[in-house]
Design a protein around this motif. Structure first.
Motif, PDB file in Angstrom:
ATOM      1  N   LEU A  43      61.776  70.088  66.281  1.00  0.00           N
ATOM      2  CA  LEU A  43      60.862  70.802  65.378  1.00  0.00           C
ATOM      3  C   LEU A  43      60.407  69.923  64.220  1.00  0.00           C
ATOM      4  CD1 LEU A  43      62.678  74.258  65.295  1.00  0.00           C
ATOM      5  CD2 LEU A  43      60.500  73.740  66.410  1.00  0.00           C
ATOM      6  N   VAL A  44      61.332  69.157  63.646  1.00  0.00           N
ATOM      7  CA  VAL A  44      60.982  68.252  62.553  1.00  0.00           C
ATOM      8  C   VAL A  44      60.024  67.169  63.045  1.00  0.00           C
ATOM      9  CG1 VAL A  44      61.925  66.499  60.981  1.00  0.00           C
ATOM     10  CG2 VAL A  44      63.060  68.713  61.206  1.00  0.00           C
ATOM     11  N   LEU A  45      60.326  66.595  64.201  1.00  0.00           N
ATOM     12  CA  LEU A  45      59.439  65.574  64.777  1.00  0.00           C
ATOM     13  C   LEU A  45      58.061  66.140  65.083  1.00  0.00           C
ATOM     14  CD1 LEU A  45      61.895  63.797  67.226  1.00  0.00           C
ATOM     15  CD2 LEU A  45      60.865  62.807  65.183  1.00  0.00           C
ATOM     16  N   TYR A  46      58.020  67.347  65.616  1.00  0.00           N
ATOM     17  CA  TYR A  46      56.741  67.992  65.914  1.00  0.00           C
ATOM     18  C   TYR A  46      55.919  68.149  64.633  1.00  0.00           C
ATOM     19  CZ  TYR A  46      53.300  71.425  67.390  1.00  0.00           C
ATOM     20  OH  TYR A  46      52.122  72.073  67.648  1.00  0.00           O
ATOM     21  N   SER A  47      56.552  68.670  63.603  1.00  0.00           N
ATOM     22  CA  SER A  47      55.851  68.881  62.336  1.00  0.00           C
ATOM     23  C   SER A  47      55.364  67.558  61.748  1.00  0.00           C
ATOM     24  CB  SER A  47      56.780  69.588  61.340  1.00  0.00           C
ATOM     25  OG  SER A  47      56.117  69.796  60.122  1.00  0.00           O
ATOM     26  N   PHE A  48      56.220  66.546  61.788  1.00  0.00           N
ATOM     27  CA  PHE A  48      55.852  65.220  61.274  1.00  0.00           C
ATOM     28  C   PHE A  48      54.685  64.642  62.072  1.00  0.00           C
ATOM     29  CE2 PHE A  48      56.282  60.581  61.196  1.00  0.00           C
ATOM     30  CZ  PHE A  48      56.232  60.359  59.827  1.00  0.00           C
ATOM     31  N   ALA A  49      54.769  64.712  63.383  1.00  0.00           N
ATOM     32  CA  ALA A  49      53.706  64.165  64.228  1.00  0.00           C
ATOM     33  C   ALA A  49      52.399  64.930  64.027  1.00  0.00           C
ATOM     34  CB  ALA A  49      54.120  64.202  65.700  1.00  0.00           C
ATOM     35  N   PHE A  50      52.489  66.253  63.982  1.00  0.00           N
ATOM     36  CA  PHE A  50      51.296  67.088  63.842  1.00  0.00           C
ATOM     37  C   PHE A  50      50.606  66.854  62.500  1.00  0.00           C
ATOM     38  CE2 PHE A  50      49.178  71.119  62.725  1.00  0.00           C
ATOM     39  CZ  PHE A  50      48.352  71.284  63.831  1.00  0.00           C
ATOM     40  N   ASN A  51      51.403  66.847  61.420  1.00  0.00           N
ATOM     41  CA  ASN A  51      50.821  66.769  60.074  1.00  0.00           C
ATOM     42  C   ASN A  51      50.580  65.356  59.572  1.00  0.00           C
ATOM     43  OD1 ASN A  51      50.695  69.641  59.308  1.00  0.00           O
ATOM     44  ND2 ASN A  51      52.898  69.538  59.626  1.00  0.00           N
ATOM     45  N   ILE A  52      51.468  64.421  59.878  1.00  0.00           N
ATOM     46  CA  ILE A  52      51.390  63.070  59.316  1.00  0.00           C
ATOM     47  C   ILE A  52      50.755  62.074  60.290  1.00  0.00           C
ATOM     48  CG2 ILE A  52      52.705  61.185  58.269  1.00  0.00           C
ATOM     49  CD1 ILE A  52      52.799  63.867  56.681  1.00  0.00           C
ATOM     50  N   ILE A  53      51.302  61.981  61.493  1.00  0.00           N
ATOM     51  CA  ILE A  53      50.796  60.983  62.443  1.00  0.00           C
ATOM     52  C   ILE A  53      49.402  61.350  62.940  1.00  0.00           C
ATOM     53  CG2 ILE A  53      51.161  59.892  64.686  1.00  0.00           C
ATOM     54  CD1 ILE A  53      54.195  60.273  64.235  1.00  0.00           C
ATOM     55  N   LEU A  54      49.237  62.589  63.406  1.00  0.00           N
ATOM     56  CA  LEU A  54      47.964  63.002  64.005  1.00  0.00           C
ATOM     57  C   LEU A  54      47.003  63.649  62.995  1.00  0.00           C
ATOM     58  CD1 LEU A  54      49.434  64.416  67.327  1.00  0.00           C
ATOM     59  CD2 LEU A  54      48.365  62.187  66.958  1.00  0.00           C
ATOM     60  N   ARG A  55      47.506  63.941  61.822  1.00  0.00           N
ATOM     61  CA  ARG A  55      46.714  64.560  60.747  1.00  0.00           C
ATOM     62  C   ARG A  55      45.935  65.787  61.203  1.00  0.00           C
ATOM     63  NH1 ARG A  55      43.805  59.464  59.001  1.00  0.00           N
ATOM     64  NH2 ARG A  55      45.192  58.319  60.353  1.00  0.00           N
ATOM     65  N   ARG A  56      46.563  66.555  62.088  1.00  0.00           N
ATOM     66  CA  ARG A  56      46.002  67.807  62.606  1.00  0.00           C
ATOM     67  C   ARG A  56      44.671  67.626  63.329  1.00  0.00           C
ATOM     68  NH1 ARG A  56      47.405  72.304  58.030  1.00  0.00           N
ATOM     69  NH2 ARG A  56      49.515  71.588  57.653  1.00  0.00           N
ATOM     70  N   GLU A  57      44.445  66.449  63.866  1.00  0.00           N
ATOM     71  CA  GLU A  57      43.187  66.148  64.552  1.00  0.00           C
ATOM     72  C   GLU A  57      43.443  65.784  66.003  1.00  0.00           C
ATOM     73  OE1 GLU A  57      41.289  63.037  62.349  1.00  0.00           O
ATOM     74  OE2 GLU A  57      41.254  64.203  60.499  1.00  0.00           O
ATOM     75  N   SER A  58      42.488  66.126  66.863  1.00  0.00           N
ATOM     76  CA  SER A  58      42.573  65.758  68.268  1.00  0.00           C
ATOM     77  C   SER A  58      42.538  64.247  68.416  1.00  0.00           C
ATOM     78  CB  SER A  58      41.409  66.369  69.053  1.00  0.00           C
ATOM     79  OG  SER A  58      41.494  67.769  69.034  1.00  0.00           O
ATOM     80  N   THR A  59      43.101  63.766  69.511  1.00  0.00           N
ATOM     81  CA  THR A  59      43.141  62.334  69.782  1.00  0.00           C
ATOM     82  C   THR A  59      42.357  62.041  71.053  1.00  0.00           C
ATOM     83  OG1 THR A  59      45.328  62.199  68.788  1.00  0.00           O
ATOM     84  CG2 THR A  59      44.678  60.375  70.215  1.00  0.00           C
ATOM     85  N   HIS A  60      41.455  61.081  70.976  1.00  0.00           N
ATOM     86  CA  HIS A  60      40.673  60.675  72.131  1.00  0.00           C
ATOM     87  C   HIS A  60      41.552  59.829  73.051  1.00  0.00           C
ATOM     88  CE1 HIS A  60      37.248  59.420  74.503  1.00  0.00           C
ATOM     89  NE2 HIS A  60      37.660  58.169  74.381  1.00  0.00           N
ATOM     90  N   ILE A  61      41.572  60.168  74.327  1.00  0.00           N
ATOM     91  CA  ILE A  61      42.403  59.456  75.291  1.00  0.00           C
ATOM     92  C   ILE A  61      41.561  58.510  76.134  1.00  0.00           C
ATOM     93  CG2 ILE A  61      43.978  59.701  77.266  1.00  0.00           C
ATOM     94  CD1 ILE A  61      45.146  60.611  74.609  1.00  0.00           C
ATOM     95  N   TYR A  62      40.619  59.076  76.889  1.00  0.00           N
ATOM     96  CA  TYR A  62      39.813  58.265  77.795  1.00  0.00           C
ATOM     97  C   TYR A  62      38.599  59.092  78.207  1.00  0.00           C
ATOM     98  CZ  TYR A  62      38.455  55.615  81.949  1.00  0.00           C
ATOM     99  OH  TYR A  62      37.755  54.894  82.871  1.00  0.00           O
ATOM    100  N   GLY A  63      37.436  58.491  78.198  1.00  0.00           N
ATOM    101  CA  GLY A  63      36.219  59.202  78.607  1.00  0.00           C
ATOM    102  C   GLY A  63      36.017  60.446  77.774  1.00  0.00           C
ATOM    103  N   ASN A  64      35.945  61.585  78.439  1.00  0.00           N
ATOM    104  CA  ASN A  64      35.781  62.868  77.748  1.00  0.00           C
ATOM    105  C   ASN A  64      37.099  63.586  77.501  1.00  0.00           C
ATOM    106  OD1 ASN A  64      33.008  62.593  77.672  1.00  0.00           O
ATOM    107  ND2 ASN A  64      32.709  63.618  79.638  1.00  0.00           N
ATOM    108  N   VAL A  65      38.208  62.899  77.710  1.00  0.00           N
ATOM    109  CA  VAL A  65      39.525  63.523  77.582  1.00  0.00           C
ATOM    110  C   VAL A  65      40.054  63.369  76.160  1.00  0.00           C
ATOM    111  CG1 VAL A  65      41.900  63.527  78.426  1.00  0.00           C
ATOM    112  CG2 VAL A  65      40.022  63.052  80.006  1.00  0.00           C
TER     113      VAL A  65
END
Length: 170
Positions: A43-65
């Motif tokens: 849960l702590v890692l999820y919150s850290f990743a969601f709020n700090i690493i990803l900054r609550r934004e989607s991440t582009h993977i490849y093409g339209n994904v």
């Protein structure tokens, strides 16, 4: 180093066991302690990743994904909590298991995938069959069901001890 860490963790968990010894066996208590700790870590890692690493934004993977921040945070959290959960189960909760490590890891991954799918199905089932029950209350009930089934699957499948395995490893 692994042995020293195992001893410290066992002594810490075992220190808190005596008040519960009459109602909870040591192995079950260790499972609850390790599983609970790993869940909090997740849960702590999820919150850290969601709020700090990803900054609550989607991440582009490849093409339209693209991966939403929620899914990305779950993946990051899983990549850390899965191996830690396996190690805690193997070395702290079920050290007596005589199944080879690779087989344990495969079984642990299989059980984990099963419980991820089961959780999804139960969430959908509760939402359809019991829409009047709040989703968070349903999730607590689902978590209890999957925790009990997870313990049983680890004890009797993933990390079981059998004479058959003992003979095969000689």
């Amino acid at each position: 180093m692994l042995s020293a860490a195992r001893n410290i963790i066992n002594k810490t968990i075992d220190f808190f066991h005596p008040p519960f010894a009459r109602i909870i066996p040591l192995q079950t208590f260790r499972y609850l302690a390790c599983g609970g700790t790993n869940t909090v870590l997740s849960l702590v890692l999820y919150s850290f990743a969601f709020n700090i690493i990803l900054r609550r934004e989607s991440t582009h993977i490849y093409g339209n994904v693209n991966i939403t921040a929620a899914v990305g945070a779950q993946i990051i959290s899983f990549c850390v909590s899965f191996p830690i959960g396996f190690m805690l189960s193997r070395y702290i909760v079920f050290p007596e298991s005589n199944i080879r490590g690779r087989k344990q890891l495969f079984r642990y991954a299989l059980a984990t995938a099963t419980f991820i799918l089961l959780t999804y199905v139960l969430i959908k089932t509760f939402a359809i069959m019991l829409p009047m029950v709040r989703a968070d209350i349903s999730f607590v009930f689902i978590s209890v069901i999957t925790a009990v089934l997870s313990y049983l699957s680890q004890r009797f499948f993933t990390f079981k001890t059998t004479a058959e395995e003992e003979l095969g490893d000689q």
